[in-house]
Design an enzyme around this catalytic site. Structure first.
Site, PDB file in Angstrom:
ATOM      1  N   ILE A 256      -3.848   3.170   0.279  1.00  0.00           N
ATOM      2  CA  ILE A 256      -4.132   2.836   1.675  1.00  0.00           C
ATOM      3  C   ILE A 256      -5.625   2.955   1.977  1.00  0.00           C
ATOM      4  O   ILE A 256      -6.199   2.115   2.685  1.00  0.00           O
ATOM      5  CB  ILE A 256      -3.311   3.742   2.610  1.00  0.00           C
TER       6      ILE A 256
ATOM      7  N   GLY B 143      -1.582   4.380  -4.560  1.00  0.00           N
ATOM      8  CA  GLY B 143      -1.698   3.045  -5.138  1.00  0.00           C
ATOM      9  C   GLY B 143      -1.321   2.970  -6.597  1.00  0.00           C
ATOM     10  O   GLY B 143      -1.642   1.986  -7.269  1.00  0.00           O
TER      11      GLY B 143
ATOM     12  N   ALA C 155       0.832  -1.207   0.000  1.00  0.00           N
ATOM     13  CA  ALA C 155       0.000   0.000   0.000  1.00  0.00           C
ATOM     14  C   ALA C 155       0.863   1.252   0.000  1.00  0.00           C
ATOM     15  O   ALA C 155       1.892   1.325   0.674  1.00  0.00           O
ATOM     16  CB  ALA C 155      -0.910   0.005   1.228  1.00  0.00           C
ATOM     17  N   CYS C 156       0.423   2.228  -0.780  1.00  0.00           N
ATOM     18  CA  CYS C 156       1.040   3.550  -0.737  1.00  0.00           C
ATOM     19  C   CYS C 156      -0.080   4.580  -0.760  1.00  0.00           C
ATOM     20  O   CYS C 156      -1.262   4.227  -0.697  1.00  0.00           O
ATOM     21  CB  CYS C 156       2.027   3.765  -1.881  1.00  0.00           C
ATOM     22  N   ASP C 157       0.265   5.844  -0.865  1.00  0.00           N
ATOM     23  CA  ASP C 157      -0.737   6.908  -0.760  1.00  0.00           C
ATOM     24  C   ASP C 157      -1.796   6.799  -1.848  1.00  0.00           C
ATOM     25  O   ASP C 157      -2.992   6.808  -1.580  1.00  0.00           O
ATOM     26  CB  ASP C 157      -0.040   8.262  -0.837  1.00  0.00           C
TER      27      ASP C 157
END
Length: 485
Positions: A429, A402, A398-400
């Site tokens: 996220i 995606g 997950a990142c800010d």
């Protein structure tokens, strides 16, 4: 790759406020990022066919206004509604957004960011109110008419009230930017932008703030400097070159790969951990950002659309005719200034060996405790979970947004974990599923991830390249060991 203790990754925000700001910024970026392809299509059409474009064509240029004033805001409202209440929320979000589109003469990106989620929230509340109270056979009737009535009513409010208000706010924001430009103060925004980027607010700043203002300016004059403030790859490149030549010796082997990914691939998140490892390097990034913006102002540079991702190739693709030299100069000056300032801050490598020897290797216990220090309010340690890797068949990266760093990392881990039958997926996220069991995310985003999936094992890492956590995860799947987070 050095094993740097989390106490070195300074808590730049001091408390859980950072996680809340990141969460809000993630919602803003989440409405824009899935629609970047549409923004790029509009930008390329603008660059090609407007009177000052590469191949002026009045017929094809007729696409420009409808796309920026109707299509793009409606897409944003649709996406914002979908984030709140799925497909039903998306439909009423699009309908409600048409209200501000009709109620204002300017592109209503900011209005769409409000109307889409607002309409979806109203419909969501209605659905909860009538849940279980509708007679059998009338469900479709109630669902369709409730969506139509709520969406239409909010659209009317948008035409009569919210649209004019948002137009006023958009005009005020544009006037504020004009004031900064006219007084030569625009470079000062880098004092805010560059540190915020290191806190993974880059997408929110670019797509939630500068993007809408830039699109409005670009529609009027064919280009905008707003598209170059956050996206300029120069400051990041300069910081990375300084770290490669003068930074701690143990991390230098990871830097060339980061430079390629950042400058050519446009994934700027790759250099944020280097800033957090040496927080004083944020000064170098600020200096580079200010120099780049100042150069762009002097040379009257601008882009026709937001370059997403912030790659040098994306920059060149959305540069207006005749503007390539000035745009490249802005990038080069930003990189050069960031490098020089970074080299000075790193004392041209003097003491690099001492930096390597100073921090002892972090123990798992220290890592767990430090993660909370870096990502959430100091105090009681957050609840931890554990899971046997042999019981997990899906790893979520997950990142800010995606769409950037998580895609890159998921691709790397997919190759490493495929022999063990593990599926690796990447997500924003905010869209982590409630039944997630194992999540891998950057240490600065752990608090957000745990708030979304409190029952999942959330494993933090610090560096996008060469972090020992990746080896530990692979080893756990290989041996069926335990993962904690």
């Amino acid at each position: 790759m050095t094993n740097v203790s989390m106490t070195e990754l300074k808590n730049l925000s001091g408390n859980g406020f950072r996680a809340r700001v990141q969460r809000f910024g993630g919602h803003l970026a989440g409405m824009i990022m899935p629609n970047i392809g549409a923004f790029i299509a509009w930008g390329l059409i603008t660059a090609m066919f407007i009177p000052t474009g590469w191949t002026p064509n009045a017929t094809l240029a007729g696409l420009v206004d409808p796309m920026i004033k109707v299509l793009l805001p409606v897409l944003i409202g649709y996406t914002g509604g979908r984030m709140v209440h799925g497909q039903r929320g998306a439909v009423v979000g699009a309908v409600a957004t048409m209200g501000v589109v009709v109620g204002a003469d300017q592109p209503m990106f900011l209005g769409a960011m409000i109307m889409g989620p607002l309409a979806a929230l109203a419909l969501k509340g209605f659905d909860r109110l009538v849940a279980g109270k509708i007679r059998s056979g009338f469900e479709m009737l109630v669902d369709n008419f409730s969506a139509g009535i709520i969406g239409g009513a909010i659209a009317l409010v948008g035409v009569l009230g919210i649209g004019p208000v948002m137009e006023g706010l958009t005009t005020a924001a544009g006037n504020a930017v004009d004031f900064l430009v006219d007084n030569g103060l625009l470079p000062l925004v880098s004092i805010i932008v560059e540190p915020a980027k290191a806190l993974f607010l880059n997408n929110a700043i670019n797509h939630g703030v500068f993007g809408p203002i830039g699109a409005d300016q670009s529609a009027e004059v064919g280009q905008s400097l707003m598209f170059m403030i956050e996206t300029n790859p120069g400051p990041g490149l300069g910081v990375l070159v300084a770290m490669f030549l003068f930074g701690p010796r143990k991390i230098r082997p990871t830097v060339p790969g980061a430079m390629i990914i950042q400058f050519l691939g446009g994934i700027h998140e790759i250099y944020f951990p280097y800033l957090l490892m040496k927080p004083k390097m944020i000064i170098a990034a600020i200096a580079g950002g200010m120099a780049g913006v100042g150069t762009a102002m002097i040379t009257n540079s601008g882009l026709v659309s937001t370059p997403a991702p912030g790659s040098i190739f994306a920059y060149l693709a959305v540069t207006p005719r005749g503007g390539h030299l000035s745009v490249l100069a802005s990038i080069a000056v930003a990189a050069g200034v960031a490098f020089v300032v970074g080299a000075v801050l790193l004392r041209f490598g003097r003491g690099a060996d001492a930096d390597d020897a100073a921090p002892p290797p972090a123990t798992p216990e220290a890592t767990d405790a430090g993660t909370d220090t870096a990502t959430d309010t100091p105090g009681p340690v957050a609840t931890r979970h554990s899971v046997l890797a042999s019981e997990v068949d899906t790893l979520l990266v997950a990142c800010d947004a995606g769409m950037g760093s998580s895609v890159m990392l998921a691709s790397q881990l997919r190759t490493r974990l495929e022999p063990y039958g593990v599926t690796v997926k990447h997500l924003p996220i905010n869209e982590l599923p409630a039944d997630a069991r194992l999540v891998l995310t950057h240490a600065d985003l752990v608090a957000r991830a745990r708030s979304v999936v409190p029952g999942a094992v959330v494993v933090p890492f610090r560096m996008f390249l060469g972090d020992p956590v990746f080896d530990e995860v692979e080893q756990a799947f290989k041996e069926g060991g335990e993962l904690r987070g």
